[in-house]
Scaffold this motif. Structure first.
Motif, short mmCIF file in Angstrom:
data_model
loop_
_atom_site.label_atom_id
_atom_site.label_comp_id
_atom_site.label_asym_id
_atom_site.label_seq_id
_atom_site.Cartn_x
_atom_site.Cartn_y
_atom_site.Cartn_z
N GLU A 44 49.39 59.52 47.16
CA GLU A 44 49.40 60.62 46.52
C GLU A 44 48.62 61.79 45.97
OE1 GLU A 44 53.61 59.76 45.52
OE2 GLU A 44 54.02 59.16 47.12
N THR A 45 47.43 60.84 45.11
CA THR A 45 46.41 61.54 43.80
C THR A 45 45.19 61.53 44.31
OG1 THR A 45 46.89 59.53 43.00
CG2 THR A 45 48.41 60.43 42.19
N ARG A 46 44.84 60.62 45.95
CA ARG A 46 43.35 61.11 45.83
C ARG A 46 42.63 62.20 45.91
NH1 ARG A 46 41.73 57.42 50.53
NH2 ARG A 46 43.83 57.99 52.46
N LYS A 47 43.87 62.99 46.84
CA LYS A 47 43.57 64.14 47.78
C LYS A 47 43.17 65.27 46.06
CE LYS A 47 44.86 64.09 51.73
NZ LYS A 47 46.26 62.55 51.54
N ARG A 48 43.58 64.58 44.79
CA ARG A 48 43.46 65.33 43.32
C ARG A 48 42.37 65.24 42.83
NH1 ARG A 48 49.39 64.93 42.24
NH2 ARG A 48 48.20 64.43 40.28
N GLY A 49 41.97 63.94 43.76
CA GLY A 49 40.70 63.45 42.54
C GLY A 49 40.95 62.76 41.74
N VAL A 50 41.69 61.99 42.28
CA VAL A 50 42.53 60.52 40.91
C VAL A 50 41.55 58.98 41.70
CG1 VAL A 50 43.95 59.18 39.97
CG2 VAL A 50 44.50 62.21 39.85
N ALA A 51 40.82 58.61 40.98
CA ALA A 51 40.55 57.75 41.30
C ALA A 51 40.70 56.35 41.39
CB ALA A 51 39.03 57.60 40.97
N PHE A 52 41.32 55.19 41.53
CA PHE A 52 42.15 53.61 41.18
C PHE A 52 40.90 53.24 41.09
CE2 PHE A 52 47.11 54.33 41.18
CZ PHE A 52 46.69 54.81 41.15
N LEU A 53 40.92 51.71 40.93
CA LEU A 53 40.04 50.82 40.47
C LEU A 53 40.81 49.55 40.29
CD1 LEU A 53 37.35 49.73 40.23
CD2 LEU A 53 36.64 50.41 37.60
N GLY A 54 40.57 48.94 41.08
CA GLY A 54 41.47 47.51 40.71
C GLY A 54 40.05 46.46 39.95
N LEU A 55 40.64 45.43 38.64
CA LEU A 55 40.23 44.86 38.35
C LEU A 55 40.57 43.53 38.38
CD1 LEU A 55 37.23 44.40 36.59
CD2 LEU A 55 39.25 44.87 34.51
N ASN A 56 39.82 42.70 39.79
CA ASN A 56 40.82 41.53 39.61
C ASN A 56 40.29 40.36 39.10
OD1 ASN A 56 39.61 38.99 42.32
ND2 ASN A 56 42.10 39.89 41.70
N THR A 57 40.85 39.49 38.15
CA THR A 57 40.92 38.81 37.23
C THR A 57 40.84 36.99 37.76
OG1 THR A 57 39.88 38.55 34.68
CG2 THR A 57 42.46 38.78 35.63
N SER B 173 38.26 46.84 43.93
CA SER B 173 39.05 46.05 43.09
C SER B 173 37.31 45.12 42.72
CB SER B 173 39.16 45.28 42.61
OG SER B 173 41.16 45.90 43.13
N LEU B 174 37.02 45.29 41.60
CA LEU B 174 35.44 44.84 41.23
C LEU B 174 36.39 43.38 40.89
CD1 LEU B 174 34.65 47.44 37.50
CD2 LEU B 174 32.93 46.57 40.14
N VAL B 175 35.23 42.22 41.28
CA VAL B 175 35.43 40.80 41.11
C VAL B 175 35.14 40.32 39.65
CG1 VAL B 175 34.77 38.56 41.65
CG2 VAL B 175 34.49 40.80 43.24
N ASP B 176 36.26 39.66 38.82
CA ASP B 176 35.79 39.38 37.11
C ASP B 176 35.83 38.61 37.05
OD1 ASP B 176 35.63 39.39 34.63
OD2 ASP B 176 37.35 40.50 34.68
N GLU B 177 35.65 37.33 37.80
CA GLU B 177 35.45 35.51 38.14
C GLU B 177 36.40 34.76 36.45
OE1 GLU B 177 33.37 33.23 40.67
OE2 GLU B 177 34.17 34.61 42.14
N GLY C 13 36.63 37.03 33.52
CA GLY C 13 37.51 37.67 32.62
C GLY C 13 37.13 38.55 31.85
N GLU C 14 35.11 38.11 32.23
CA GLU C 14 34.74 39.28 30.60
C GLU C 14 34.30 40.55 31.00
OE1 GLU C 14 29.90 39.46 30.61
OE2 GLU C 14 30.54 38.11 32.16
N LEU C 15 35.08 41.11 32.05
CA LEU C 15 35.07 42.23 33.04
C LEU C 15 36.37 42.91 31.74
CD1 LEU C 15 34.07 43.36 36.35
CD2 LEU C 15 32.23 43.52 34.56
N GLN C 16 37.14 41.72 31.92
CA GLN C 16 38.84 42.49 31.17
C GLN C 16 38.59 42.70 30.26
OE1 GLN C 16 41.73 39.47 32.24
NE2 GLN C 16 43.45 40.96 30.82
N LEU C 17 37.58 41.34 29.37
CA LEU C 17 37.57 41.72 27.39
C LEU C 17 36.68 42.29 27.16
CD1 LEU C 17 36.43 37.01 27.19
CD2 LEU C 17 38.49 38.80 26.42
N ALA C 18 35.69 43.05 27.75
CA ALA C 18 35.22 44.62 27.55
C ALA C 18 36.10 45.61 27.50
CB ALA C 18 34.30 44.85 28.59
#
Length: 157
Positions: free
Chosen positions: A67-80, A100-104, A106-111
């Motif tokens: 519903e929101t991507r046409k208004r320029g909203v991006a979604f990004l998953g962080l698969n931890t 979704s970024l791969v975060d096997e 948990g290092e990206l989440q810790l950022a």
């Protein structure tokens, strides 16, 4: 892991901090850098296929993204802390179409530890157009909660 209660808050503009510039490889094998989304509102959701509240909110995230991507909203998953095959199966079963970024490890989440407890899965951050963390949800979100927060941040200039 901490099952958040779904509490959310908008962070006042003058109290916002810059989101960490994370980068990595998506589940589709593409390189992705958060800074590439500069000038865009980004909804970043931390999830794992092993997390039952994540399964409950996945259709909601996809619906709000559609519903929101046409208004320029991006979604990004962080698969931890997940197995790649299980994560891909999760995305396929819920029809998730945003990356979704791969975060096997948990290092990206810790950022994001300034913004999220490291064990709060699922959790969602909304990053404003200036790259500042504008809102957060600890725990599974609802359609109305996520839509309201995204609309508030997207309406900012």
């Amino acid at each position: 892991f901490l099952a958040g209660d779904g509490s959310s808050r908008i962070i006042e503009v003058d109290k916002r901090l810059t989101a960490p510039d994370i980068s990595g490889v998506t589940l589709e094998g593409e390189e992705l850098v958060l800074a590439d989304f500069a000038g865009t509102v980004v909804v970043m959701n931390v999830w794992g296929s092993w997390c039952s509240p994540c399964r409950a909110e996945a259709p909601i995230l996809q619906e709000v993204y559609s519903e929101t991507r046409k208004r320029g909203v991006a979604f990004l998953g962080l698969n931890t802390r997940d197995q790649e095959a299980a994560a891909i199966a999760f995305e396929d079963s819920f029809g998730i179409t945003y990356p979704s970024l791969v975060d096997e490890t948990g290092e990206l989440q810790l950022a994001f530890r300034e913004f999220l407890p490291s064990n709060a899965i699922p959790s969602t951050l909304i990053i404003d157009r200036d790259g500042l963390v504008a809102a957060r949800i600890l725990g599974a979100t609802t359609y109305s909660q996520l839509t309201d927060l995204v609309n508030q941040v997207a309406a900012e200039r």
